[in-house]
Design a protein around this motif. Sequence first.
Motif, PDB file in Angstrom:
ATOM      1  N   VAL A 109      12.352 -28.344  60.531  1.00  7.45           N
ATOM      2  CA  VAL A 109      13.048 -29.554  60.197  1.00  7.45           C
ATOM      3  C   VAL A 109      14.498 -29.082  59.742  1.00  7.45           C
ATOM      4  O   VAL A 109      14.494 -28.364  58.695  1.00  7.45           O
ATOM      5  CB  VAL A 109      12.279 -30.403  59.498  1.00  7.45           C
ATOM      6  CG1 VAL A 109      13.075 -31.630  59.178  1.00  7.45           C
ATOM      7  CG2 VAL A 109      10.747 -30.967  59.748  1.00  7.45           C
ATOM      8  N   CYS A 116      19.276 -36.448  53.970  1.00  8.70           N
ATOM      9  CA  CYS A 116      18.033 -35.880  54.627  1.00  8.70           C
ATOM     10  C   CYS A 116      17.590 -34.473  53.633  1.00  8.70           C
ATOM     11  O   CYS A 116      16.461 -34.316  53.822  1.00  8.70           O
ATOM     12  CB  CYS A 116      18.522 -35.255  56.052  1.00  8.70           C
ATOM     13  SG  CYS A 116      19.311 -36.690  57.012  1.00  8.70           S
ATOM     14  N   THR A 120      13.692 -33.712  52.700  1.00 10.83           N
ATOM     15  CA  THR A 120      12.970 -32.652  53.114  1.00 10.83           C
ATOM     16  C   THR A 120      12.620 -31.670  51.767  1.00 10.83           C
ATOM     17  O   THR A 120      11.645 -31.298  51.666  1.00 10.83           O
ATOM     18  CB  THR A 120      13.433 -31.704  54.038  1.00 10.83           C
ATOM     19  OG1 THR A 120      14.980 -31.493  53.550  1.00 10.83           O
ATOM     20  CG2 THR A 120      13.688 -32.829  55.369  1.00 10.83           C
ATOM     21  N   ARG A 124       8.882 -30.403  50.656  1.00 14.36           N
ATOM     22  CA  ARG A 124       8.529 -29.217  50.753  1.00 14.36           C
ATOM     23  C   ARG A 124       8.164 -28.680  49.201  1.00 14.36           C
ATOM     24  O   ARG A 124       7.342 -27.903  49.075  1.00 14.36           O
ATOM     25  CB  ARG A 124       9.851 -28.330  51.247  1.00 14.36           C
ATOM     26  CG  ARG A 124      10.068 -28.541  52.476  1.00 14.36           C
ATOM     27  CD  ARG A 124       8.973 -27.720  53.273  1.00 14.36           C
ATOM     28  NE  ARG A 124       9.131 -26.347  53.260  1.00 14.36           N
ATOM     29  CZ  ARG A 124       8.077 -25.347  53.588  1.00 14.36           C
ATOM     30  NH1 ARG A 124       6.806 -25.855  54.225  1.00 14.36           N
ATOM     31  NH2 ARG A 124       8.149 -24.120  53.616  1.00 14.36           N
ATOM     32  N   LEU A 129       5.381 -31.262  53.307  1.00 18.71           N
ATOM     33  CA  LEU A 129       6.095 -31.009  54.651  1.00 18.71           C
ATOM     34  C   LEU A 129       5.458 -29.622  54.812  1.00 18.71           C
ATOM     35  O   LEU A 129       5.958 -28.610  54.363  1.00 18.71           O
ATOM     36  CB  LEU A 129       7.609 -31.086  54.572  1.00 18.71           C
ATOM     37  CG  LEU A 129       8.474 -30.639  55.734  1.00 18.71           C
ATOM     38  CD1 LEU A 129       8.081 -31.626  56.917  1.00 18.71           C
ATOM     39  CD2 LEU A 129       9.712 -30.640  55.557  1.00 18.71           C
ATOM     40  N   SER A 133      12.279 -26.168  56.248  1.00 13.28           N
ATOM     41  CA  SER A 133      13.366 -27.042  56.399  1.00 13.28           C
ATOM     42  C   SER A 133      14.578 -26.193  56.234  1.00 13.28           C
ATOM     43  O   SER A 133      14.695 -25.573  55.121  1.00 13.28           O
ATOM     44  CB  SER A 133      13.309 -28.129  55.377  1.00 13.28           C
ATOM     45  OG  SER A 133      13.155 -27.647  53.965  1.00 13.28           O
ATOM     46  N   ASN A 151      14.197 -26.704  49.784  1.00 14.63           N
ATOM     47  CA  ASN A 151      14.182 -26.336  51.108  1.00 14.63           C
ATOM     48  C   ASN A 151      14.320 -25.000  51.059  1.00 14.63           C
ATOM     49  O   ASN A 151      14.552 -24.296  50.229  1.00 14.63           O
ATOM     50  CB  ASN A 151      15.722 -27.006  51.551  1.00 14.63           C
ATOM     51  CG  ASN A 151      15.749 -28.443  51.495  1.00 14.63           C
ATOM     52  OD1 ASN A 151      15.102 -28.993  52.358  1.00 14.63           O
ATOM     53  ND2 ASN A 151      16.699 -29.235  51.018  1.00 14.63           N
TER      54      ASN A 151
END
Length: 384
Positions: A109, A116, A120, A124, A129, A133, A151
Amino acid sequence: MPHRFLLLSAGMGAGHDTVAYELADRLRARGHAAVVHDVLTLLPAGTGRALRAGYRATVRHLPSLYGAVYTGFLAREPAAGPRPSSAPLAALAERPLLRTVARWRPDVVVPTFHLCAQVTGRLRARGALPVPSAVVVVDFAVHRGWLHPGNDLHLCVTDTAARQARAGTGRPARTTGPVVPGRFFAPRDTDGQWRALLDGHPPAPGAAPPTRTGGRPAVLLSTGAWGVGTGLLETAGQLAADGCLPVLLCGNDGGLRRRAAALPGVLPLGWVTDLPGLMAAADVLVDNAAGQTAVQALAAGLPVVGHRPLPGHAVAGVQEMARAGLSRHAAGQGEPARTVRALAAPGSDRDRQTTAARAVFRGDAAAELERLAADGRVASEPAR
């Protein structure tokens, strides 16, 4: 082996979408599947539209208010008192994003907008997730909205930005340079159409005559998709009086274009679909945001002059661009005309800046994303 990529953007102007769609095109050219999704559509009904409308109204009519919001929410420098965050807004998008991930089944992703990256990163960090990412940071000055330690990787426009990302997250960050469509790297004014338009536009009455080193410099004034800026008509009028040809890029703002058309010597344009061709015919870009138009000019070999940057992240970005030697920040008496003239003329000043600008395009963010998808984790960074 083909992989699947979910790119997350936001319809806040055109810059973040431009990056997301360019990355999607590059990934598809490498044989992968890629889809772009607007994070604003993941928010509860009406929330995304309200957020976009509020942001647009603020930067157009109350830019100082946006500057205060940036300082309170996003600036990396400490502010007095407790600081709010975007966590409540990011939380609203989490479940819709997980549903999108379950439906699309991406291998990576890729946020290209800071909200965004918060969504994410939160997912994460909790293990919700299941795939990596990788945040593609489009700003020269990395504010804290980009920086969530959940991330896996940050891809940045400069080494300074990458250092800021590493310091802010404790996670890997790499320098790939700006993401710009390939047509900007070898721009052509097809059939000389743009040059003919520029040469045929009459100068302002009583304008300063051309210099000995050249004719009337064609100066693009960037205002983004929304026609946003401080003192745009004043700047355009000053440039016209100084013997330049100001080409005001009004984006989708028809009112700005009509007002600018009344100024002698100023050429206002609406949304330009052949921006590479126009850049090939122009001499300098005057920019107020350090956004996509600025990095497209870097790719096209068009010197960039930062002037009257918008409050907030634009001020920080214009300053960082100038510190990196990629642009000039023109402020004070006689500006931006003085700096425009210096960079429009052939010579060492122009060559030095355009050479530094081209060198910023060091890698391909799509290749880094491909490697992350293949490995499922971030490989060790090369020695520095």
